[in-house]
Scaffold this active site. Structure first.
Site, PDB file in Angstrom:
ATOM      1  N   GLY A 357     -77.528   8.318  -4.285  1.00 35.44           N
ATOM      2  CA  GLY A 357     -78.210   7.560  -5.320  1.00 35.44           C
ATOM      3  C   GLY A 357     -78.525   6.167  -4.820  1.00 35.44           C
ATOM      4  N   GLY A 359     -78.968   1.883  -6.340  1.00 39.18           N
ATOM      5  CA  GLY A 359     -78.929   0.903  -7.416  1.00 39.18           C
ATOM      6  C   GLY A 359     -79.416  -0.433  -6.919  1.00 39.18           C
ATOM      7  N   GLY A 360     -79.122  -1.488  -7.700  1.00 39.47           N
ATOM      8  CA  GLY A 360     -79.561  -2.814  -7.314  1.00 39.47           C
ATOM      9  C   GLY A 360     -78.951  -3.281  -6.008  1.00 39.47           C
ATOM     10  CG  PHE A 361     -74.758  -3.090  -3.348  1.00 39.66           C
ATOM     11  CD1 PHE A 361     -73.975  -4.227  -3.338  1.00 39.66           C
ATOM     12  CD2 PHE A 361     -74.742  -2.270  -2.242  1.00 39.66           C
ATOM     13  CE1 PHE A 361     -73.196  -4.531  -2.236  1.00 39.66           C
ATOM     14  CE2 PHE A 361     -73.971  -2.562  -1.138  1.00 39.66           C
ATOM     15  CZ  PHE A 361     -73.195  -3.704  -1.139  1.00 39.66           C
ATOM     16  N   GLY A 362     -78.109  -1.277  -3.408  1.00 36.74           N
ATOM     17  CA  GLY A 362     -78.665  -0.507  -2.306  1.00 36.74           C
ATOM     18  C   GLY A 362     -78.344   0.958  -2.494  1.00 36.74           C
ATOM     19  CB  VAL A 364     -74.274   5.359  -2.856  1.00 29.92           C
ATOM     20  CG1 VAL A 364     -72.875   5.904  -2.594  1.00 29.92           C
ATOM     21  CG2 VAL A 364     -74.189   4.021  -3.584  1.00 29.92           C
ATOM     22  CE  LYS A 378     -71.716   0.183  -4.438  1.00 29.82           C
ATOM     23  NZ  LYS A 378     -71.227  -0.754  -5.496  1.00 29.82           N
ATOM     24  CG  ASP A 475     -72.747  -3.621 -15.043  1.00 28.63           C
ATOM     25  OD1 ASP A 475     -73.352  -3.451 -16.123  1.00 28.63           O
ATOM     26  OD2 ASP A 475     -73.216  -3.274 -13.944  1.00 28.63           O
TER      27      ASP A 475
END
Length: 663
Positions: A357, A359-362, A364, A378, A475
């Protein structure tokens, strides 16, 4: 709270004889947290664990397995099984099967009991002890050989101390199984001294080394005072043994030469500190005795001077210093640094087919290490504007947060301009992918949903009340709850988390971040966050889990959010809670439990933070049918006219930017 976080020091029994090959002889230790009767549900859960745990442990590469919270609250059982590192699968399974047969009788139905064999250890309890450092269950048994060294006893004691520390270092820092065996040369009377040290493999290197240091320091003075040629300390989470005769069937990882004798040290009387924690009776053992530790002074000096072998300073360590804010985090993360080439190999060089998947971090990625263990990596993307702050938060907290309902960080890599966080792989991925899928949600029966709610509550209680330091997550949402193979929840993603001091009750930020639909009104409107804003997010998740409906955060989320909350409130006040429970369960659930969970969810989303319960109260409500629950007021997202109050519904959809705290 005290019951859940007992620091169990050494409750010691001394056995004044040691058969060099004591296989098959048990050493039981029985707790005092209650007892179970024949035909009880506790015994049924224990028998269920006994049917699977020996096989699971013997089939594991680490010869280790656990069972968490089996049975219905409050009669749940957790268990741990570990075999010695040189055992084979067959002897491991046989030993544990024998342990399950012997322990209930040996401890007369105690709900908290341990049995040590030469080959294996079994522990079960009604205490939630599998939370790693949130409880430290170490009732320990000391066993010594009745023969003493007659030639150079002082040097022999130093050789033993050095060998045990070297073996403990290797077990903690160089073995994923947390096991090592070693040898050291001595003299003509006893040419070799042999050693073994082992921890349960779920401990981090730092926790394993700490556990071994505790039991070595707590017992080696006694062995030295008698110059015993052999001895061992048996504890649940870690153990060590030394002998002048070989007792290990596998390879030796540590080899030391002899240690010269030091100058004599002054004789000092040492008064042992009073033991604290649960009381343990030990059948067939002699009573607890106070023993002279005159020879321990030399050994303490030796232990203090001993330094764990340091790895060379790497690019990763140097890079981490730019993210770390404390020496504690630096020391803990040093042992977790991973090589970039190993992670590239594990993930197929971050192959798209291994992508779990993004997300905002990058992104995975799933990976598999050479020992077969699965990981989730991640990877901070080059374009991420938030990853540096999230990475710093995760690294600052990783050494301090350990709980079975929090996802575990197992490594970090900061080489070649990569920023990688390596987590345990959680096979069922995130809660939202199952709960909000029209097909997959059928996997979540009532028992699983109740377990997920209870597990999230326990994880939050640890963060808010029991961890050091205390943490506000900020969060919490269904996509940040990961589910293991048994659908047990693990809270993840601490990139937006904030640490609270002992006396701090709230913080204020100028940049409101989080995910729309889960944010508390005081946080959205004024930037105020506290443990009670996490409680609000938890309440939203409870209502989502019960109904199978998402408290949406899309562009038209105002109407969808109102629709979900209004629907729940309408059915609650009309006494028709059963009608809103997820139809995917086909009506198979407890209406009383469903009504209680809806009431808890509504209490958690009260508009005034003061009216929301703390998480320890939530855990108590979930685990008891006798606790009286307050009557909730109408959620403040809906004013008297039924509409949302100004400013509460705002366009803060899934923001993940760095936060500047004003106070």
């Amino acid at each position: 709270m005290a019951d859940r976080h007992l620091l169990l020091l050494l409750s010691v029994a001394i056995v004044a004889r040691l058969a060099p090959n004591a296989a098959g002889e048990p050493w039981p230790a029985c707790g005092d947290t209650g007892s179970f009767a024949a035909g009880s549900s506790y015994l049924a859960s224990l028998q269920s664990i006994a049917a699977t745990l020996p096989g699971n442990a013997s089939a594991s590469p680490d010869l280790f397995a656990t069972a968490a919270d089996v049975g219905a609250i409050p009669e749940q059982v957790s268990a741990l099984a570990l075999c010695r590192g040189d055992a084979d699968a067959r002897s491991c399974r046989s030993c544990l099967a024998q342990a399950f047969r012997a322990l209930p009788d040996a401890c007369a139905g105690s709900k908290d009991a341990t049995i040590f064999y030469d080959t294996c250890t079994l522990h079960y309890s009604n205490i939630h002890f599998l939370t790693d450092d949130s409880s430290w269950p170490n009732p320990s048994l000391l066993e010594k050989n009745s023969i003493s060294v007659t030639s150079e006893p002082a040097r022999f004691n130093l050789v033993v101390a050095a060998l045990l520390n070297a073996t403990a270092d290797y077990a903690a820092n160089n073995s994923s199984r947390r096991y090592a065996a070693g040898e050291a040369g001595f003299n003509r009377e006893y040419p070799k001294v042999y050693s073994m040290a082992q921890c349960t493999p779920d401990l981090t290197p730092a926790r394993c080394r700490s556990c071994l240091a505790d039991i070595i320091a707590g017992s080696i003075g006694f062995f030295a005072s008698l110059s015993a040629i052999g001895g061992r300390t048996l504890a649940i989470r870690c153990t060590f043994r030394y002998e002048t005769a070989p007792f290990i069937s596998g390879p030796l990882m540590v080899s030391l030469g002899g240690t010269p004798a030091p100058a004599p040290a002054p004789r000092v009387n040492v008064t042992p500190a009073a033991a604290r924690g649960r009381k343990y009776s030990v059948p067939a053992m002699v009573p607890l005795v106070l023993l002279p530790i005159l020879a321990a002074i030399n050994l303490v000096a030796c232990l203090c001077l001993w330094r764990r072998r340091r790895r060379p300073v790497t690019e990763g360590k140097q890079t981490y210093e730019s993210y770390s804010t404390g020496a504690e985090g630096m020391e803990s993360l040093e042992s977790m640094l991973m090589d970039i080439s190993a992670l590239r190999s594990a993930t197929g060089d971050f192959a798209e087919s291994n992508k779990l998947g993004e997300g905002g971090f990058g992104a995975v990625y799933k990976g598999t290490l050479p020992d077969g263990s699965e990981i989730a990596v991640k990877r901070l993307s080059d374009s991420s504007t938030q990853g540096g702050e999230e990475l710093k938060n995760e690294l600052d907290l990783v050494a301090k947060l350990k709980h079975k309902n929090l996802v575990s960080l197992v490594g970090v890599c900061l080489e070649q301009q990569e920023r990688l966080l390596v987590y345990e792989f959680v096979p069922n991925r995130s809660l939202d992918l199952i709960l909000f899928d029209t097909v997959k949600r059928e996997q979540l029966d009532w028992e699983k949903r109740y377990r997920i709610i209870n597990g999230i509550a326990r994880g939050l209680q640890y963060l808010h009340e029991d961890s050091h330091p205390r943490v506000v997550h900020r969060d919490l949402k269904a996509s940040n709850i990961l589910l293991d193979a048994n659908m047990n929840p693990k809270i993840s993603d601490f990139g937006l988390a904030r640490i609270f001091g002992r006396d701090q009750t709230q913080g204020v930020t100028s940049n409101v971040v989080g995910t729309h639909g889960y944010m508390a009104p005081e946080y959205v409107m004024r930037g105020n966050y506290s443990v009670k804003s996490d409680v609000f997010s938890f309440g939203v998740m409870v209502l989502e889990i019960l109904t199978g409906r998402k408290n949406e955060g899309s562009s038209n989320s105002r109407h969808q959010s109102q629709g979900l909350m209004a629907m729940i409130w309408e059915h609650w006040t009309a006494g028709r809670v059963a009608e809103i429970i997820d139809p995917a369960m086909n009506g198979v659930f407890s209406e009383d439990d469903a009504r209680k969970c809806v009431q808890i969810g509504l209490l958690c989303v009260q508009g005034n933070p003061v009216d929301r319960p703390v998480m320890s109260s939530v855990v108590m409500m979930l685990g008891s049918d006798t606790v009286s629950l307050q009557v909730p007021s109408k959620p403040e997202f809906f004013g008297r006219n039924g509409g949302a109050k100004p400013g509460i519904i705002a366009s803060h959809a899934a923001l993940t930017v760095s936060v500047q705290d004003e106070s």
